[in-house]
Motif scaffolding. Structure first.
Motif, mmCIF file in Angstrom:
data_model
loop_
_atom_site.group_PDB
_atom_site.id
_atom_site.type_symbol
_atom_site.label_atom_id
_atom_site.label_comp_id
_atom_site.label_asym_id
_atom_site.label_seq_id
_atom_site.Cartn_x
_atom_site.Cartn_y
_atom_site.Cartn_z
ATOM 1 N N VAL A 253 3.329 8.086 1.067
ATOM 2 C CA VAL A 253 3.216 7.059 0.293
ATOM 3 C C VAL A 253 3.785 5.740 0.891
ATOM 4 N N ARG A 254 3.716 4.387 0.398
ATOM 5 C CA ARG A 254 4.294 3.412 0.693
ATOM 6 C C ARG A 254 4.851 2.588 -0.453
ATOM 7 N N TYR A 255 5.556 1.592 -0.218
ATOM 8 C CA TYR A 255 6.116 0.811 -1.229
ATOM 9 C C TYR A 255 5.572 -0.739 -1.279
ATOM 10 N N ARG A 256 4.963 -1.097 -2.393
ATOM 11 C CA ARG A 256 4.367 -2.373 -2.621
ATOM 12 C C ARG A 256 5.558 -3.591 -2.799
ATOM 13 N N VAL A 267 3.336 4.055 -4.054
ATOM 14 C CA VAL A 267 2.009 4.292 -4.425
ATOM 15 C C VAL A 267 1.462 5.161 -3.103
ATOM 16 N N GLU A 268 0.746 6.132 -3.505
ATOM 17 C CA GLU A 268 -0.041 6.818 -2.466
ATOM 18 C C GLU A 268 -0.666 6.202 -1.645
ATOM 19 N N SER A 269 -0.804 6.247 -0.426
ATOM 20 C CA SER A 269 -1.504 5.571 0.666
ATOM 21 C C SER A 269 -1.608 6.043 1.946
ATOM 22 N N ASP A 270 -2.700 5.777 2.711
ATOM 23 C CA ASP A 270 -2.693 6.168 4.159
ATOM 24 C C ASP A 270 -2.604 4.737 4.828
ATOM 25 N N VAL A 272 -1.207 2.622 7.247
ATOM 26 C CA VAL A 272 -0.294 2.794 8.200
ATOM 27 C C VAL A 272 -0.166 1.641 9.122
ATOM 28 N N ALA A 273 -1.215 0.854 9.054
ATOM 29 C CA ALA A 273 -1.200 -0.488 9.871
ATOM 30 C C ALA A 273 -1.285 -1.777 8.963
ATOM 31 N N ILE A 274 -0.860 -2.957 9.125
ATOM 32 C CA ILE A 274 -0.928 -4.163 8.506
ATOM 33 C C ILE A 274 -2.394 -4.385 8.078
ATOM 34 N N GLU A 275 -3.510 -4.503 8.802
ATOM 35 C CA GLU A 275 -4.726 -4.415 8.391
ATOM 36 C C GLU A 275 -5.248 -3.706 7.105
ATOM 37 N N GLN A 276 -4.744 -2.347 7.165
ATOM 38 C CA GLN A 276 -5.070 -1.386 6.097
ATOM 39 C C GLN A 276 -4.298 -1.756 4.798
ATOM 40 N N VAL A 277 -3.211 -2.110 4.986
ATOM 41 C CA VAL A 277 -2.415 -2.680 3.834
ATOM 42 C C VAL A 277 -3.275 -3.898 3.239
ATOM 43 N N ILE A 278 -3.596 -4.722 3.945
ATOM 44 C CA ILE A 278 -4.281 -6.062 3.238
ATOM 45 C C ILE A 278 -5.642 -5.411 2.844
ATOM 46 N N ASP A 279 -6.397 -4.641 3.234
ATOM 47 C CA ASP A 279 -7.612 -4.266 2.545
ATOM 48 C C ASP A 279 -7.055 -3.507 1.044
#
Length: 312
Positions: A253-256, A267-270, A272-279
């Motif tokens: 998970v990560r937190y928005r 939120v469930e998420s994979d 792990v890098a800022i580019e992936q968070v932005i997408d």
């Protein structure tokens, strides 16, 4: 680096426009400097969350190479994520800033507040906040609220007048044409200031990427113990979760957004890098508060009701 784009250039002369993030940064820097010129005792709300981190980064830019001429204020619920509190304290030490902490736990211990049956302390922050503002005579209080977060915040101006009780009246809002801000207020009143009003969650993340701003790691995907309640993944803790029948699991998970552990969902998420968070943010159709904040779901007007009482 500031990006300038030429438009309608004619024989070497033309109109120029700042790139989107540069325009937002320029507006926020202008707001910080405007407050420094108009008010006597401003303070920056700083929790260690991403919006307050970006806000502090902008304040540092606004006054460099001098020090930021404001102190920081955090309303600590006592149920904050440990990683975020550690980040807060490390940031204060690194920049040599002064931090005021208004403790919800202290207000509960001395009887000025009562614990809620549901265990959440987010709605209890208002009284310690207003007490800290009055005690320290803060006349301008910077907050990291953005208009895209929630419909009540969408109504608010950059300079938001609060009455002597800290309350907000939407009918008393002032026009803000051509980035002209009116900070006049009577004794006992103060002004809430929102430099990120016109930013979106995506803007914030793209700016964090551009400026290489360090964040608490809970904003990125990691394995964590969580349990399901009301459609959200919550972290177990002393605040009262989980209850009977709620099963703790380990998930990626990560937190928005971060706040009181009792009402802030992961939120469930994979990513792990800022580019992936932005997408991930670019593809989302829910705001971070709409997706992960249980305190905003108490009623249709939950946020606006709290704002009228003095909350941010």
């Amino acid at each position: 680096m500031t990006t300038v784009t030429a438009i309608n250039a004619d024989e070497g002369a033309g109109l120029y426009a700042l790139a989107h993030l540069d325009a937002l940064e320029s507006e926020a820097v202008h707001i910080f400097r405007e407050v420094a010129g108009e008010f006597e005792r401003p303070v920056i709300l700083f929790s260690g969350g991403k919006d307050s981190i970006v806000m502090l980064h902008l304040a540092l830019k606004a006054f460099a190479p001098a020090a930021v001429p404001f102190s920081l204020l955090h309303v600590d619920t006592g149920h904050n994520f440990p990683e975020v509190i550690a980040y807060r304290d490390a940031t204060v030490a690194r920049h040599g800033l002064r931090l005021h902490v208004a403790s919800v736990q202290e207000f509960i211990d001395d009887g000025r507040l009562r614990e809620r049956p549901d265990g959440t302390r987010n709605p209890l922050q208002t009284v310690p906040l207003l007490d800290a503002i009055e005690k320290n005579r803060f006349d301008a209080v910077f907050g990291g609220g953005r208009r895209d977060e929630e419909k009540a915040r969408a109504k608010e101006r950059v300079f938001s007048l609060r009455d002597e009780f800290g309350g907000w009246d939407p009918r008393r809002q002032r026009p803000e044409l051509w980035q002209l801000y009116n900070g006049r207020h009577s004794p006992g009143e103060h002004v809430r200031v929102f430099p990120l009003s016109n930013w979106t969650e995506l803007d914030v993340w793209q700016y964090i990427a551009r400026e290489k701003i360090d964040l608490p790691q809970i904003y990125y995907a990691h394995e964590r113990e969580v349990f399901r309640r009301a459609g959200m993944w919550l972290a177990p803790g002393e605040w009262g979760g989980p209850k009977d029948g709620e099963t703790v699991e380990r998930r990626m998970v990560r937190y928005r957004t971060v706040g009181d552990m009792s009402c802030t969902g992961a939120v469930e998420s994979d990513a792990v890098a800022i580019e992936q968070v932005i997408d991930e943010i670019a593809a989302s159709r829910l705001t971070e508060r709409g997706a992960t904040r249980a305190d905003d779901k108490l009623s249709e007007a939950a946020m606006e009701d709290r704002k009228r009482e003095g909350y941010f």
